[in-house]
Design a protein around this motif. Structure first.
Motif, short mmCIF file in Angstrom:
data_model
loop_
_atom_site.label_atom_id
_atom_site.label_comp_id
_atom_site.label_asym_id
_atom_site.label_seq_id
_atom_site.Cartn_x
_atom_site.Cartn_y
_atom_site.Cartn_z
N HIS A 191 30.90 42.82 36.45
CA HIS A 191 30.66 41.41 36.78
C HIS A 191 31.13 40.47 35.67
O HIS A 191 30.42 39.54 35.28
N ASN A 192 32.34 40.70 35.14
CA ASN A 192 32.87 39.84 34.08
C ASN A 192 34.18 39.15 34.46
O ASN A 192 34.82 38.53 33.61
N ALA A 193 34.60 39.29 35.71
CA ALA A 193 35.85 38.67 36.19
C ALA A 193 37.06 39.10 35.36
O ALA A 193 38.03 38.37 35.24
N LEU A 194 37.02 40.30 34.80
CA LEU A 194 38.13 40.80 33.99
C LEU A 194 39.35 41.10 34.86
O LEU A 194 39.23 41.66 35.94
N GLN A 195 40.52 40.73 34.36
CA GLN A 195 41.77 40.98 35.07
C GLN A 195 42.63 42.01 34.35
O GLN A 195 43.39 42.74 34.97
N ARG A 196 42.53 42.04 33.01
CA ARG A 196 43.37 42.93 32.22
C ARG A 196 42.58 43.45 31.01
O ARG A 196 41.46 43.00 30.77
N ILE A 197 43.19 44.36 30.27
CA ILE A 197 42.61 44.81 29.00
C ILE A 197 43.68 44.69 27.92
O ILE A 197 44.87 44.69 28.21
N ASP A 198 43.23 44.60 26.69
CA ASP A 198 44.16 44.62 25.56
C ASP A 198 44.27 46.07 25.09
O ASP A 198 43.37 46.59 24.43
N ARG A 199 45.37 46.70 25.42
CA ARG A 199 45.53 48.13 25.17
C ARG A 199 45.38 48.50 23.70
O ARG A 199 44.69 49.47 23.34
N THR A 200 45.99 47.72 22.82
CA THR A 200 45.95 48.02 21.39
C THR A 200 44.53 47.97 20.84
O THR A 200 44.08 48.86 20.10
N ASN A 201 43.78 46.92 21.23
CA ASN A 201 42.42 46.76 20.72
C ASN A 201 41.47 47.80 21.31
O ASN A 201 40.58 48.30 20.62
#
Length: 229
Positions: A9-19
């Motif tokens: 439930h955070n409306a996430l669309q992508r992730i930061d792969r490196t982090n």
């Protein structure tokens, strides 16, 4: 290190792969249900960033419905990422369902099909915006303030419509539904005072005792009194 992460439930669309790779190298169980993930690129980033991942849950994300062969896509991307490091994929459970050897074989065949090859080809040209990106450890710089959201104002016509809606409401639940609908569409700051005032008035109206009909006994008693007077 962290081995289990629930991020729903955070409306996430992508992730930061490196982090993700830097801060969560030992993650084994990840739940990302009820977000806005729609790009296969996110799955590939997860597969490369989380080589220790054993269970993944993505239910109620757009990608689940948009990708016809969603499970095969996810399984193939994790198996493919593992092959690059000369080892088998550790992903064992997807959306609370165990991944069977037969399903892994089907995923491999799917990747070689016309449909699968096209989906994988599009991954290399994915230009989705980085907005709403999950970045572990990210903080707001001291010199950067979160953007302020302007509170929209209601026009006189909208106020009148809102009054009518609330006046016609027949229950507390109905008034709450009206309030939540308007708040979601027009902004909480601009409407809270108006809605609170209107709801208070409507509640007072609903609490007023309704006029009771004259009972048969009272009517008979009144008639006798009239005849004897």
């Amino acid at each position: 290190g962290v081995t289990t992460l629930l991020c729903t439930h955070n409306a996430l669309q992508r992730i930061d792969r490196t982090n993700v790779q830097q801060y969560l190298p030992n993650l084994q169980h990840l739940t990302l249900c009820h977000n806005q993930i729609s790009s296969p690129q996110v799955i590939r980033d997860l597969a490369h960033a989380l080589p220790q991942l054993e269970t993944l849950s993505l239910q109620h994300n757009p990608i689940v419905l948009q990708q016809t062969h969603y499970r095969l896509l996810v399984i193939y991307l994790f198996d493919s990422a593992a092959n690059e490091t000369k080892g088998p994929s550790k992903l064992r459970v997807l959306d609370y369902q165990r991944i069977r050897p037969a399903e892994r074989r089907r995923a491999q065949k799917w990747s070689q099909s016309t449909v699968g090859a096209q989906v994988l080809k599009e991954l290399t040209s994915d230009k989705t915006s980085s907005s709403q990106t999950f970045i572990p450890g990210e903080s707001i710089p001291d010199d950067e303030e979160p953007p302020a959201t302007a509170a929209p104002q209601l026009s006189d016509d909208q106020k009148e419509l809102l009054r009518v809606l609330l006046q016609e409401a027949t229950s507390e639940a109905e008034m709450q539904d009206i309030q939540q609908t308007v708040l979601r569409s027009a902004g909480k700051d601009a409407l809270t005072q108006i809605l609170t005032s209107l709801r208070d008035k409507q509640q007072q109206s609903l609490k007023r005792p309704a006029a009771t009909e004259e009972t048969a006994t009272e009517a008979k008693r009144r008639k006798v009194q009239e005849e004897t007077s």
